[in-house]
Design a protein around this motif. Structure first.
Motif, PDB file in Angstrom:
ATOM      1  N   VAL A  55     -13.263 -10.507  17.831  1.00 38.06           N
ATOM      2  CA  VAL A  55     -13.630 -10.346  16.378  1.00 38.06           C
ATOM      3  C   VAL A  55     -13.642  -8.679  16.336  1.00 38.06           C
ATOM      4  CG1 VAL A  55     -15.322 -10.300  14.576  1.00 38.06           C
ATOM      5  CG2 VAL A  55     -14.719 -12.498  16.127  1.00 38.06           C
ATOM      6  N   PRO A  56     -12.879  -8.074  15.220  1.00 39.46           N
ATOM      7  CA  PRO A  56     -13.030  -6.832  15.383  1.00 39.46           C
ATOM      8  C   PRO A  56     -14.477  -6.358  15.404  1.00 39.46           C
ATOM      9  CG  PRO A  56     -11.709  -7.566  13.581  1.00 39.46           C
ATOM     10  CD  PRO A  56     -12.281  -8.731  14.224  1.00 39.46           C
ATOM     11  N   THR A  57     -14.771  -4.986  15.794  1.00 36.73           N
ATOM     12  CA  THR A  57     -16.032  -4.581  15.724  1.00 36.73           C
ATOM     13  C   THR A  57     -16.453  -3.836  14.451  1.00 36.73           C
ATOM     14  OG1 THR A  57     -16.195  -4.105  17.986  1.00 36.73           O
ATOM     15  CG2 THR A  57     -17.570  -2.881  16.803  1.00 36.73           C
ATOM     16  N   ALA A  58     -17.575  -4.090  13.900  1.00 33.64           N
ATOM     17  CA  ALA A  58     -17.841  -3.328  12.418  1.00 33.64           C
ATOM     18  C   ALA A  58     -18.009  -1.834  12.947  1.00 33.64           C
ATOM     19  CB  ALA A  58     -18.971  -4.087  11.776  1.00 33.64           C
ATOM     20  N   THR A  59     -17.469  -1.162  11.975  1.00 37.13           N
ATOM     21  CA  THR A  59     -17.432   0.327  12.207  1.00 37.13           C
ATOM     22  C   THR A  59     -18.030   1.034  10.712  1.00 37.13           C
ATOM     23  OG1 THR A  59     -15.244   0.745  11.868  1.00 37.13           O
ATOM     24  CG2 THR A  59     -15.981   0.552  13.998  1.00 37.13           C
ATOM     25  N   GLY A  60     -18.066  -0.027   9.841  1.00 35.05           N
ATOM     26  CA  GLY A  60     -18.259   0.714   8.548  1.00 35.05           C
ATOM     27  C   GLY A  60     -18.562  -0.649   7.503  1.00 35.05           C
ATOM     28  N   HIS A  61     -18.523  -0.394   6.214  1.00 33.18           N
ATOM     29  CA  HIS A  61     -18.676  -1.439   5.336  1.00 33.18           C
ATOM     30  C   HIS A  61     -18.037  -1.155   3.936  1.00 33.18           C
ATOM     31  CE1 HIS A  61     -22.608  -1.117   7.634  1.00 33.18           C
ATOM     32  NE2 HIS A  61     -22.587  -2.266   7.572  1.00 33.18           N
ATOM     33  N   VAL A  62     -17.674  -2.442   3.382  1.00 31.63           N
ATOM     34  CA  VAL A  62     -17.343  -2.353   1.969  1.00 31.63           C
ATOM     35  C   VAL A  62     -18.440  -2.402   1.201  1.00 31.63           C
ATOM     36  CG1 VAL A  62     -15.494  -3.308   0.273  1.00 31.63           C
ATOM     37  CG2 VAL A  62     -15.137  -2.790   2.715  1.00 31.63           C
ATOM     38  N   ALA A 114     -34.655   0.160   1.605  1.00 27.96           N
ATOM     39  CA  ALA A 114     -34.671  -0.763   2.595  1.00 27.96           C
ATOM     40  C   ALA A 114     -33.090  -1.197   3.090  1.00 27.96           C
ATOM     41  CB  ALA A 114     -35.384  -1.818   2.249  1.00 27.96           C
ATOM     42  N   LEU A 115     -32.324  -1.258   1.905  1.00 25.32           N
ATOM     43  CA  LEU A 115     -30.913  -1.652   2.079  1.00 25.32           C
ATOM     44  C   LEU A 115     -30.141  -0.265   2.709  1.00 25.32           C
ATOM     45  CD1 LEU A 115     -28.264  -2.909   1.746  1.00 25.32           C
ATOM     46  CD2 LEU A 115     -28.133  -1.978  -0.755  1.00 25.32           C
ATOM     47  N   VAL A 116     -30.432   0.879   2.476  1.00 23.74           N
ATOM     48  CA  VAL A 116     -29.920   1.933   2.891  1.00 23.74           C
ATOM     49  C   VAL A 116     -30.225   2.139   4.419  1.00 23.74           C
ATOM     50  CG1 VAL A 116     -29.901   4.658   2.906  1.00 23.74           C
ATOM     51  CG2 VAL A 116     -29.552   3.617   0.671  1.00 23.74           C
ATOM     52  N   THR A 117     -31.479   1.951   4.721  1.00 20.65           N
ATOM     53  CA  THR A 117     -31.888   2.015   6.207  1.00 20.65           C
ATOM     54  C   THR A 117     -31.188   0.898   7.185  1.00 20.65           C
ATOM     55  OG1 THR A 117     -33.966   2.624   5.738  1.00 20.65           O
ATOM     56  CG2 THR A 117     -33.827   1.706   7.792  1.00 20.65           C
ATOM     57  N   TRP A 118     -31.221  -0.275   6.564  1.00 19.91           N
ATOM     58  CA  TRP A 118     -30.217  -1.289   7.100  1.00 19.91           C
ATOM     59  C   TRP A 118     -29.084  -0.932   7.340  1.00 19.91           C
ATOM     60  CZ3 TRP A 118     -26.758  -5.242   4.923  1.00 19.91           C
ATOM     61  CH2 TRP A 118     -26.859  -6.412   5.823  1.00 19.91           C
ATOM     62  N   LEU A 119     -28.274  -0.297   6.505  1.00 11.32           N
ATOM     63  CA  LEU A 119     -26.878  -0.034   6.533  1.00 11.32           C
ATOM     64  C   LEU A 119     -26.672   0.896   7.544  1.00 11.32           C
ATOM     65  CD1 LEU A 119     -25.820  -0.128   2.583  1.00 11.32           C
ATOM     66  CD2 LEU A 119     -25.064  -1.637   4.416  1.00 11.32           C
ATOM     67  N   ARG A 120     -27.526   2.039   7.470  1.00 10.37           N
ATOM     68  CA  ARG A 120     -27.310   3.439   8.539  1.00 10.37           C
ATOM     69  C   ARG A 120     -27.514   2.902   9.889  1.00 10.37           C
ATOM     70  NH1 ARG A 120     -29.503   7.972   4.406  1.00 10.37           N
ATOM     71  NH2 ARG A 120     -27.550   8.302   3.580  1.00 10.37           N
ATOM     72  N   ASP A 121     -28.693   1.897  10.039  1.00 10.73           N
ATOM     73  CA  ASP A 121     -29.162   1.738  11.388  1.00 10.73           C
ATOM     74  C   ASP A 121     -28.489   0.584  12.139  1.00 10.73           C
ATOM     75  OD1 ASP A 121     -31.158   3.528  11.299  1.00 10.73           O
ATOM     76  OD2 ASP A 121     -32.844   2.166  10.779  1.00 10.73           O
ATOM     77  N   GLY A 122     -28.075  -0.168  11.274  1.00 13.12           N
ATOM     78  CA  GLY A 122     -27.278  -1.564  11.621  1.00 13.12           C
ATOM     79  C   GLY A 122     -28.071  -2.490  12.446  1.00 13.12           C
ATOM     80  N   THR A 123     -29.333  -2.411  12.500  1.00  9.31           N
ATOM     81  CA  THR A 123     -30.266  -3.204  13.186  1.00  9.31           C
ATOM     82  C   THR A 123     -31.623  -3.617  12.077  1.00  9.31           C
ATOM     83  OG1 THR A 123     -31.502  -1.489  14.043  1.00  9.31           O
ATOM     84  CG2 THR A 123     -29.848  -2.025  15.256  1.00  9.31           C
ATOM     85  N   GLY A 124     -32.292  -4.481  12.754  1.00  9.92           N
ATOM     86  CA  GLY A 124     -33.371  -4.793  11.730  1.00  9.92           C
ATOM     87  C   GLY A 124     -32.995  -6.010  10.976  1.00  9.92           C
TER      88      GLY A 124
END
Length: 138
Positions: A19-26, A109-119
């Motif tokens: 599976v390709p590694t996620a490096t970004g988001h749409v 909360a959404l921005v933090t989740w997207l930037r950190d990639g964890t939680g």
């Protein structure tokens, strides 16, 4: 010297089947109906910052992403479909519908989740996703 062409599977992924590694988001933001409220401009501004801060993310503003039934029962506030992607914007995991975003804290909360990639996102931001998942199983 010619560079050998990379082999891919029929699905377009690596031939190894990994599976390709996620490096970004749409990030697909709904801007119609109950999504078009006071939080929409703040949501788009905050997600624009996420996209500018990453190398492989895209922000799209679209029509409804959850379907008309979900829009009728969920209340007001922007919805965002988040699709993890690789460096070529190919899907690297399932999409998640987040929202409705009703407050600055929800957007943060959404921005933090997207930037950190964890939680984990707060449960109330995943309620529509859980409802849609349950509806497809029934």
């Amino acid at each position: 010297m010619a560079v050998p062409k990379r082999r891919t599977s029929r699905a377009g992924g690596p031939a190894s089947g990994r599976v390709p590694t996620a490096t970004g988001h749409v990030l697909v933001v709904c801007g119609t109906g109950p999504c078009d409220d006071r939080m929409l401009a703040h949501t788009v501004d905050a997600l624009s910052g996420v996209v500018r801060g990453g190398r492989h993310s895209i922000l799209v503003r679209s029509g409804c992403t959850a379907g008309p039934v979900a829009c009728l029962v969920r209340g007001r506030g922007p919805m965002v479909a988040v699709q993890p992607c690789d460096a070529h914007q190919r899907p690297a995991g399932p999409a998640t519908r987040v929202g409705p975003l009703r407050s600055v804290a929800d957007v943060d909360a959404l921005v933090t989740w997207l930037r950190d990639g964890t939680g984990r996102l707060p449960d109330h931001l995943l309620a529509v996703q859980h409802t849609l998942n349950a509806a497809t199983r029934n």
